[in-house]
Design an enzyme around this catalytic site. Sequence first.
Site, PDB file in Angstrom:
ATOM      1  N   LYS A 208       0.805  -1.236   0.000  1.00 44.09           N
ATOM      2  CA  LYS A 208       0.000   0.000   0.000  1.00 44.09           C
ATOM      3  C   LYS A 208       0.836   1.285   0.000  1.00 44.09           C
ATOM      4  CE  LYS A 208      -4.384  -1.070   2.071  1.00 44.09           C
ATOM      5  NZ  LYS A 208      -5.233  -0.910   3.254  1.00 44.09           N
TER       6      LYS A 208
ATOM      7  N   ILE B 166     -10.664  -2.805  13.505  1.00 41.14           N
ATOM      8  CA  ILE B 166     -10.700  -2.938  12.044  1.00 41.14           C
ATOM      9  C   ILE B 166     -10.250  -4.319  11.581  1.00 41.14           C
ATOM     10  CG2 ILE B 166     -10.447  -0.436  11.715  1.00 41.14           C
ATOM     11  CD1 ILE B 166      -7.625  -1.080  10.565  1.00 41.14           C
TER      12      ILE B 166
END
Length: 284
Positions: free
Chosen positions: A75, A231
């Site tokens: 990422k 998350i």
Amino acid sequence: MKLECNINGQTQIYGIFGYPVKHSKSPTFQTYSFQTLGINAVYIPFEIKPEDLEKAVQSIKILGIKGINVTVPHKEQIIKYVDELSPEVKYIKATNTIHNLEGYLKAYNTDVVGFIRGLKEIEPNFSNKRFLVIGAGGASRAVLYGLVKEGVQKIIIANRTTSKIQNIIKDFSTLHRYIDQIITAITLEDIDKQLKNADIIINTTSIGLKEEDPELFNYKLIEPRHTVIDIIYRKTKLLKTAEEKGCKWQDGLPMLMYQGIESFKIWTGKEPPIDKIKNILTHG
Ligand code: ATR
């Protein structure tokens, strides 16, 4: 027996770059979205070794791949190989979505919208709430960018390495003029005594991925008035405790689903049917 095969010369290619990528849920639900909306496209998992990342990005153009999701560990690194960064990517320094516009690659971070849409499901009015965000990596930056953009005024960030919080405050100084008054930096050891100053607790670290992981703070101190979000995609020890205490809580599936839906919208301009995707993500 008649074989069902809708792939032809017009089929568009989408996919996800990760290493590893076998565990990813994205190929299943993104493929489902294309099929439900009658879009002639496939979505493929690409396992790309870090040393091959630059060549893999070149291949997006060469092969005419229309869109790519990006996951761990690429990422951050992939940013240097694309042509344009949307504003949130410049702040977050990580992307999870690339759109190929006829050979011009634009990077987005749809984790921001993913997180905020998920949050709104359990806390529709959150801008006056006080947040405690644990972690200061890429996922934390996406969460923080979303919260600041939505007008949240009080955010405590706790991280093992506190210098990373200082870097966030510095990097976000052009996002909000008073960012140093919005964000308070603390260590993980300080969380216990700061819980009284928080309404919504969010774990963005990888702690909790494994059953045997330690507690990030003393979970006995969680109160029923706290809303707790992790998350991570499963019910972590943090979330189990929140449930036992009677708190509102949420795992990482809504964020995963909404980030994927937002990527899909960037690529196609269309929103897939949410209820059906929820069903796939929950029941496999
Ligand atoms: P992501 O993109 O998922 O956010 P990351 O950028 O590697 O991944 O960030 C991982 C986060 O989990 C960081 O906040 C990290 O803390 P440090 O900044 O101190 O490294 C946190 N983390 C990972 N392992 C941890 C551990 N064993 N104890 C505490 N925090 C941990």
